[in-house]
Design a protein around this motif. Structure first.
Motif, PDB file in Angstrom:
ATOM      1  N   LEU A  30       0.799  -1.221   0.000  1.00  0.00           N
ATOM      2  CA  LEU A  30       0.000   0.000   0.000  1.00  0.00           C
ATOM      3  C   LEU A  30       0.831   1.269   0.000  1.00  0.00           C
ATOM      4  CD1 LEU A  30      -2.570  -1.209   2.673  1.00  0.00           C
ATOM      5  CD2 LEU A  30      -2.861  -1.233   0.186  1.00  0.00           C
ATOM      6  N   GLY A  31       1.997   1.228   0.631  1.00  0.00           N
ATOM      7  CA  GLY A  31       2.822   2.423   0.726  1.00  0.00           C
ATOM      8  C   GLY A  31       2.352   3.375   1.810  1.00  0.00           C
ATOM      9  N   ILE A  32       3.172   4.375   2.096  1.00  0.00           N
ATOM     10  CA  ILE A  32       2.886   5.332   3.165  1.00  0.00           C
ATOM     11  C   ILE A  32       3.031   6.740   2.614  1.00  0.00           C
ATOM     12  CG2 ILE A  32       3.537   6.117   5.476  1.00  0.00           C
ATOM     13  CD1 ILE A  32       4.917   3.358   5.840  1.00  0.00           C
ATOM     14  N   ALA A  33       2.072   7.597   2.905  1.00  0.00           N
ATOM     15  CA  ALA A  33       2.121   8.982   2.439  1.00  0.00           C
ATOM     16  C   ALA A  33       3.294   9.721   3.079  1.00  0.00           C
ATOM     17  CB  ALA A  33       0.813   9.689   2.773  1.00  0.00           C
ATOM     18  N   LYS A  34       3.795  10.734   2.374  1.00  0.00           N
ATOM     19  CA  LYS A  34       4.958  11.485   2.832  1.00  0.00           C
ATOM     20  C   LYS A  34       4.718  12.122   4.197  1.00  0.00           C
ATOM     21  CE  LYS A  34       8.293  14.931   1.230  1.00  0.00           C
ATOM     22  NZ  LYS A  34       8.641  15.878   0.141  1.00  0.00           N
ATOM     23  N   ASN A  35       3.536  12.641   4.428  1.00  0.00           N
ATOM     24  CA  ASN A  35       3.219  13.290   5.703  1.00  0.00           C
ATOM     25  C   ASN A  35       3.234  12.315   6.875  1.00  0.00           C
ATOM     26  OD1 ASN A  35       2.900  15.737   4.407  1.00  0.00           O
ATOM     27  ND2 ASN A  35       0.684  15.489   4.160  1.00  0.00           N
ATOM     28  N   ASP A  36       2.981  11.042   6.580  1.00  0.00           N
ATOM     29  CA  ASP A  36       2.926  10.035   7.649  1.00  0.00           C
ATOM     30  C   ASP A  36       4.283   9.426   7.959  1.00  0.00           C
ATOM     31  OD1 ASP A  36       0.099  10.080   8.141  1.00  0.00           O
ATOM     32  OD2 ASP A  36      -0.166   9.093   6.208  1.00  0.00           O
ATOM     33  N   LEU A  37       5.253   9.552   7.037  1.00  0.00           N
ATOM     34  CA  LEU A  37       6.543   8.885   7.215  1.00  0.00           C
ATOM     35  C   LEU A  37       7.263   9.335   8.482  1.00  0.00           C
ATOM     36  CD1 LEU A  37       8.090   8.713   3.629  1.00  0.00           C
ATOM     37  CD2 LEU A  37       7.368   6.817   5.083  1.00  0.00           C
ATOM     38  N   LYS A  38       7.147  10.621   8.817  1.00  0.00           N
ATOM     39  CA  LYS A  38       7.850  11.148   9.981  1.00  0.00           C
ATOM     40  C   LYS A  38       7.250  10.639  11.290  1.00  0.00           C
ATOM     41  CE  LYS A  38       9.110  15.454   7.639  1.00  0.00           C
ATOM     42  NZ  LYS A  38       8.985  16.934   7.647  1.00  0.00           N
ATOM     43  N   ARG A  39       6.025  10.129  11.232  1.00  0.00           N
ATOM     44  CA  ARG A  39       5.334   9.766  12.483  1.00  0.00           C
ATOM     45  C   ARG A  39       5.109   8.275  12.670  1.00  0.00           C
ATOM     46  NH1 ARG A  39       0.149  13.598  12.113  1.00  0.00           N
ATOM     47  NH2 ARG A  39       0.367  13.093   9.890  1.00  0.00           N
ATOM     48  N   ILE A  40       5.520   7.469  11.704  1.00  0.00           N
ATOM     49  CA  ILE A  40       5.190   6.042  11.823  1.00  0.00           C
ATOM     50  C   ILE A  40       5.939   5.354  12.953  1.00  0.00           C
ATOM     51  CG2 ILE A  40       4.576   5.825   9.387  1.00  0.00           C
ATOM     52  CD1 ILE A  40       7.300   4.432   8.992  1.00  0.00           C
ATOM     53  N   PHE A  41       7.035   5.982  13.447  1.00  0.00           N
ATOM     54  CA  PHE A  41       7.767   5.394  14.567  1.00  0.00           C
ATOM     55  C   PHE A  41       7.234   5.872  15.919  1.00  0.00           C
ATOM     56  CE2 PHE A  41      10.981   5.262  11.106  1.00  0.00           C
ATOM     57  CZ  PHE A  41      11.123   3.883  11.048  1.00  0.00           C
ATOM     58  N   ASN A  42       6.242   6.756  15.894  1.00  0.00           N
ATOM     59  CA  ASN A  42       5.615   7.195  17.140  1.00  0.00           C
ATOM     60  C   ASN A  42       4.737   6.092  17.705  1.00  0.00           C
ATOM     61  OD1 ASN A  42       6.815   9.620  16.613  1.00  0.00           O
ATOM     62  ND2 ASN A  42       4.930  10.695  16.061  1.00  0.00           N
ATOM     63  N   ARG A  43       4.640   6.047  19.015  1.00  0.00           N
ATOM     64  CA  ARG A  43       3.820   5.030  19.675  1.00  0.00           C
ATOM     65  C   ARG A  43       2.356   5.178  19.281  1.00  0.00           C
ATOM     66  NH1 ARG A  43       6.320   5.904  25.734  1.00  0.00           N
ATOM     67  NH2 ARG A  43       8.379   4.997  25.323  1.00  0.00           N
ATOM     68  N   PHE A  44       1.739   4.070  18.932  1.00  0.00           N
ATOM     69  CA  PHE A  44       0.310   3.973  18.613  1.00  0.00           C
ATOM     70  C   PHE A  44      -0.077   4.686  17.323  1.00  0.00           C
ATOM     71  CE2 PHE A  44       0.347   3.441  23.276  1.00  0.00           C
ATOM     72  CZ  PHE A  44      -0.277   2.220  23.363  1.00  0.00           C
ATOM     73  N   TYR A  45       0.929   5.185  16.592  1.00  0.00           N
ATOM     74  CA  TYR A  45       0.561   5.874  15.349  1.00  0.00           C
ATOM     75  C   TYR A  45       0.278   4.850  14.259  1.00  0.00           C
ATOM     76  CZ  TYR A  45       0.380   9.057  11.455  1.00  0.00           C
ATOM     77  OH  TYR A  45      -0.040   9.763  10.364  1.00  0.00           O
ATOM     78  N   ARG A  46      -0.869   5.012  13.610  1.00  0.00           N
ATOM     79  CA  ARG A  46      -1.230   4.142  12.489  1.00  0.00           C
ATOM     80  C   ARG A  46      -1.661   5.019  11.335  1.00  0.00           C
ATOM     81  NH1 ARG A  46      -3.760   0.858  16.733  1.00  0.00           N
ATOM     82  NH2 ARG A  46      -5.668   2.007  16.386  1.00  0.00           N
ATOM     83  N   VAL A  47      -1.161   4.705  10.130  1.00  0.00           N
ATOM     84  CA  VAL A  47      -1.473   5.510   8.955  1.00  0.00           C
ATOM     85  C   VAL A  47      -2.971   5.518   8.702  1.00  0.00           C
ATOM     86  CG1 VAL A  47      -1.116   5.745   6.476  1.00  0.00           C
ATOM     87  CG2 VAL A  47       0.786   5.054   7.954  1.00  0.00           C
ATOM     88  N   ASP A  48      -3.575   4.339   8.752  1.00  0.00           N
ATOM     89  CA  ASP A  48      -5.031   4.208   8.582  1.00  0.00           C
ATOM     90  C   ASP A  48      -5.514   3.337   9.731  1.00  0.00           C
ATOM     91  OD1 ASP A  48      -7.623   3.477   7.959  1.00  0.00           O
ATOM     92  OD2 ASP A  48      -7.265   3.504   5.796  1.00  0.00           O
ATOM     93  N   LYS A  49      -6.073   3.966  10.755  1.00  0.00           N
ATOM     94  CA  LYS A  49      -6.400   3.224  11.979  1.00  0.00           C
ATOM     95  C   LYS A  49      -7.403   2.119  11.738  1.00  0.00           C
ATOM     96  CE  LYS A  49      -5.122   6.789  15.276  1.00  0.00           C
ATOM     97  NZ  LYS A  49      -5.459   7.468  16.525  1.00  0.00           N
ATOM     98  N   ALA A  50      -8.397   2.393  10.941  1.00  0.00           N
ATOM     99  CA  ALA A  50      -9.421   1.363  10.683  1.00  0.00           C
ATOM    100  C   ALA A  50      -8.811   0.188   9.945  1.00  0.00           C
ATOM    101  CB  ALA A  50     -10.565   1.972   9.877  1.00  0.00           C
ATOM    102  N   ARG A  51      -7.996   0.493   8.923  1.00  0.00           N
ATOM    103  CA  ARG A  51      -7.379  -0.564   8.139  1.00  0.00           C
ATOM    104  C   ARG A  51      -6.359  -1.342   8.969  1.00  0.00           C
ATOM    105  NH1 ARG A  51      -4.562   1.727   3.024  1.00  0.00           N
ATOM    106  NH2 ARG A  51      -3.016   2.315   4.574  1.00  0.00           N
ATOM    107  N   SER A  52      -5.604  -0.625   9.812  1.00  0.00           N
ATOM    108  CA  SER A  52      -4.605  -1.274  10.656  1.00  0.00           C
ATOM    109  C   SER A  52      -5.260  -2.182  11.679  1.00  0.00           C
ATOM    110  CB  SER A  52      -3.754  -0.216  11.368  1.00  0.00           C
ATOM    111  OG  SER A  52      -3.068   0.565  10.426  1.00  0.00           O
ATOM    112  N   ARG A  53      -6.392  -1.731  12.222  1.00  0.00           N
ATOM    113  CA  ARG A  53      -7.077  -2.537  13.237  1.00  0.00           C
ATOM    114  C   ARG A  53      -7.578  -3.851  12.642  1.00  0.00           C
ATOM    115  NH1 ARG A  53      -9.960   1.243  15.276  1.00  0.00           N
ATOM    116  NH2 ARG A  53      -8.662   1.602  17.087  1.00  0.00           N
ATOM    117  N   LYS A  54      -8.050  -3.782  11.391  1.00  0.00           N
ATOM    118  CA  LYS A  54      -8.502  -5.017  10.739  1.00  0.00           C
ATOM    119  C   LYS A  54      -7.360  -5.999  10.570  1.00  0.00           C
ATOM    120  CE  LYS A  54     -12.313  -2.916   8.139  1.00  0.00           C
ATOM    121  NZ  LYS A  54     -12.786  -2.540   6.788  1.00  0.00           N
ATOM    122  N   ARG A  55      -6.149  -5.453  10.360  1.00  0.00           N
ATOM    123  CA  ARG A  55      -4.980  -6.320  10.181  1.00  0.00           C
ATOM    124  C   ARG A  55      -4.319  -6.673  11.504  1.00  0.00           C
ATOM    125  NH1 ARG A  55      -5.400  -3.584   5.381  1.00  0.00           N
ATOM    126  NH2 ARG A  55      -4.635  -4.672   3.523  1.00  0.00           N
TER     127      ARG A  55
END
Length: 370
Positions: A281-306
């Protein structure tokens, strides 16, 4: 009674100056008395006393001024700390004119320490808020299902079965979340004994590759192994394996149509370099800086399903940093994501040099005994 350090140091330094002047004056008087007349001695004594008074006054003034400058800097430091004590989340810092002395170095170190403390405080607050938020949803779902069953659902087998399945699913998610939080806590408090552990790279990568190939037979897993035999890194084996599992698990989890994963590992003279690449799926540029933050999910609904809780990458990043490595990410939406790890290799002494070194040490020990 409290006496200011300004007066203490002014008095002490002034007394030292006065005693030194008196000592030099006595030596000078003895020399003059042996070669000069009475009138000359009297004139010299008068000048010596006047000079002594002038030197003492100048010493007091200059010492008072110098100590005042130092104390002004210390007052700024003290005021900043008082402000932080009153308001711990304040971003106020010590501001001093840049100069090359110990006081300025001290303020720089204090500011760095305050920055770290504020970062830790903010992380702690965010962690508590995120945990509360993450647990609130499954608890609310469980409460809703149990309330429904209590009122009327227990008499309907289909509703009962659906509620039980949904409740078990939420409980498993809570269990997974709690386990990841424990893992994160352990990462922050790694035993110092683990920091001295070493891992031979090649066998560990081969094992992880074979494990994932067995777990995901529907995927194509390309393993580019360019690891030099015997290469070792200074990291606890389980921690390095945990990082790889997190990155590979994410790669499989977020791959969409193209079920292909690339795992590459290579060593040069100083570093172990690892690349985990997916075509998902890839990750948007704005989200790249925050993906290492605790509990951060690019798409929370999609991540929860997975089954994602947003803690895995935080754990991986922290583990690599603890062992003085780096973890970077590059991604393009719709084309996939690449994670890159670099860890310093243990530099081994060649066998010939090692043998020569041991022989030298043995010779030195023999000579010492003689």
């Amino acid at each position: 009674m409290r006496i200011s350090i300004r007066f203490k140091w002014t008095a002490l330094i002034s007394i030292v100056i006065l005693m030194a002047y008196i000592f030099v004056g006595i030596l000078a008087m003895r020399t003059v008395q042996s070669v000069a007349s009475v009138n000359e001695i009297h004139s010299f004594t008068t000048k010596l006393i006047i000079g002594g008074v002038v030197v003492f006054i100048l010493g007091v003034v200059l010492t008072f001024y110098a100590v005042t400058l130092v104390l002004n800097d210390l007052r700024k430091i003290n005021k900043t700390i008082d402000d932080l004590n009153k308001k711990p989340d304040s971003d106020s810092r010590i501001k001093l004119r840049k100069r090359n002395d110990e006081i300025y170095d001290l303020t720089v170190n204090i500011n760095k320490m305050l920055d770290r403390m504020q970062a830790y405080t903010n992380q702690q607050k965010e962690f508590v808020e995120d945990v509360s938020h993450e647990l609130r949803t499954p608890v609310a779902v469980l409460e809703g299902h149990l309330s429904m069953l209590q009122r009327w659902g227990k008499d309907d087998p289909e509703v009962l079965n659906d509620s039980i399945n949904s409740s078990l699913q939420e409980l498993k998610r809570m269990q997974s979340l709690i386990q990841e939080m424990l893992d994160l806590t352990r990462v922050e408090q790694i035993d110092s004994a683990y920091l001295e552990q070493t891992t031979e790279v090649k066998p560990m990568f081969t094992q992880v590759y074979n494990d994932f190939k067995m777990l995901h037979p529907d995927f194509v897993i390309n393993f580019d192994d360019d690891i030099r035999e015997g290469s070792e890194v200074k990291i606890y084996r389980n921690h390095l394996e945990q990082v790889l599992v997190i990155l590979l698990d994410n790669a499989f989890k977020y791959s969409a149509d193209r079920k292909e994963i690339n795992l590459a590992a290579s060593t040069n003279s100083a570093l172990l370099e690892v690349v985990v690449q997916d075509y998902g799926l890839g990750i948007a540029k704005n989200d790249l800086k925050r993906i290492f933050n605790r509990f951060y999910r690019v798409d929370k609904a999609r991540s929860r399903k997975r089954g994602g809780n947003g803690l895995g990458l935080s754990i991986a990043k922290r583990l690599i940093e603890i062992y003085h490595g780096s973890l970077e990410v590059e991604s393009v939406v719709g084309s996939g994501t690449v994670f890159k790890i670099e860890l310093p290799l243990i530099q081994k002494v060649p066998e010939e040099e090692q043998t020569e070194k041991e022989a030298t040490e043995n010779n030195q020990a023999t000579n010492n005994k003689k």
